[in-house]
Design a protein around this motif. Structure first.
Motif: not given
Length: 370
Positions: A96-97, A173-194
């Protein structure tokens, strides 16, 4: 061995930060570009009606794809869907930018809406999964306060970027925030049952057709002289056919409808739906037109316009603090009536705007809207 619920609860505050960041990004993008619309209009050589598609394309795409959230998260897992949505949203923001013309910008805003549609419902689902039942009310209140930062931060950031940098930073402005959020989500969000799920794709197609054509009709109608235009007549008919066919098909023919239209037989539900629809029409209509008016007619700088839009969001945020207390002492319907009356008053005062009005006269009705 600890259960998934226990593992999630052990780092629940980081998870709360992750989902709040994802939600704020999605909500922020509905407001951050409002103040920069006049700047975009000049840079992309667009008319006021054309530049409005930067907003409406995002909102329409979000509205169409949000019903798919439950289906996709069950099919591939909540974590994978959140990560995919965040990655897609961040990449779409970057493009978009980088857009060089209005067509490119609208196309990438559509992609933003597609990927961002799931962020709010996924965030709520992840919070409910993370916190035990006795703590969920508090967690949702914290999350709600974070959501309200969007209308507060959006106009201010949008105005600052437009005046002192470039409108493109509304998306960068979304790019750095998005990158940090993605990295944290990889390590801290648990997967749910399919889970095995089926989706009524025919019903979804009817719904998408109805919403898309209705939005096109409302956005382009005034510019094209409404029903004097064959295009507007055609899209209005398609919108009616799409929505009415969806309602009939979902009620009488669909085995697994996207949502049960019989919920509309609940008086509270349909009444609340109608009320919020009209309130949002007034709110978003003003949010689009006011920045353009203040820039084109009053010649205020973008950052000043952004600051002028802040009181609406602040009023909403502070009002939310008192709602739980008010609900303990009065019936919710009276709270709703008060909110409707305040919003009507704010909109009514705006009908008295003139070219001689000062900025204070422009701002205080927004407080009542908020």
């Amino acid at each position: 061995m600890a259960t998934i619920q226990e593992q999630a609860s052990s780092h629940k505050y980081i998870i709360t930060f992750v989902v709040m960041s994802a939600t704020i990004m999605q909500v922020l993008d509905t407001t951050i570009v409002n103040v920069a619309l006049p700047d975009m209009q000049g840079a992309l050589n667009a008319s006021p009606d054309e530049i409005a598609w930067v907003l409406t394309s995002y909102i329409v795409a979000s509205a169409i794809f949000m019903p798919l959230t439950g289906y996709i998260s069950d099919k591939i897992g909540r974590k994978k869907y959140l990560l995919g949505s965040m990655i897609g949203f961040t990449i779409a923001s970057m493009f978009c930018g980088l857009s060089q013309n209005l067509s490119e910008l609208v196309a990438f805003r559509l992609l933003q809406g597609v990927f961002g549609a799931s962020l709010v419902p996924l965030s709520q689902a992840i919070l409910a999964h993370t916190y035990p039942p006795e703590e969920r009310g508090r967690a949702m209140a914290i999350w709600g306060m974070g959501v309200m930062l969007g209308p507060v931060l959006g106009p201010t950031l949008g105005g600052y970027f437009a005046e002192y940098m470039t409108w493109r930073w509304n998306f960068y402005v979304n790019v750095p925030v998005g990158i940090v959020t993605i990295i944290l989500a990889i390590f801290y969000i648990d997967e749910t049952e399919i889970k095995e799920r089926s989706l009524d794709w025919f019903g979804f197609g009817l719904l998408a057709l109805g919403i898309g054509m209705l939005q096109f009709t409302l956005d382009r109608g005034n510019q094209d002289n409404w029903f004097e235009s064959n295009v507007i007549c055609a899209t209005a008919v398609l919108a009616f056919l799409g929505l009415s066919s969806f309602a009939v098909y979902s009620k009488y023919f669909a085995k697994n409808p996207i949502f049960n239209v019989e919920v509309l037989t609940n008086r509270n539900f349909y009444a609340a739906s109608i009320i919020i629809a009209f309130l949002i029409m007034g709110l978003y209509g003003a949010m689009v037109l006011q920045p353009i008016m203040l820039n084109n007619l009053f010649y205020y700088p973008e950052f000043t316009i952004g600051l002028a839009m802040v009181p609406r969001g602040l009023a909403s945020m502070f009002s939310m603090l008192f709602v739980p207390k008010l609900m303990s002492i009065m019936h919710p319907r009276y709270i709703v009536l008060i909110g409707i009356a305040l919003s009507m008053f704010g909109n009514y005062v705006q009908t008295y705007y003139t070219l001689e009005a000062d900025l204070l006269w422009m701002v205080w009705p927004l407080v009542f809207q908020g």
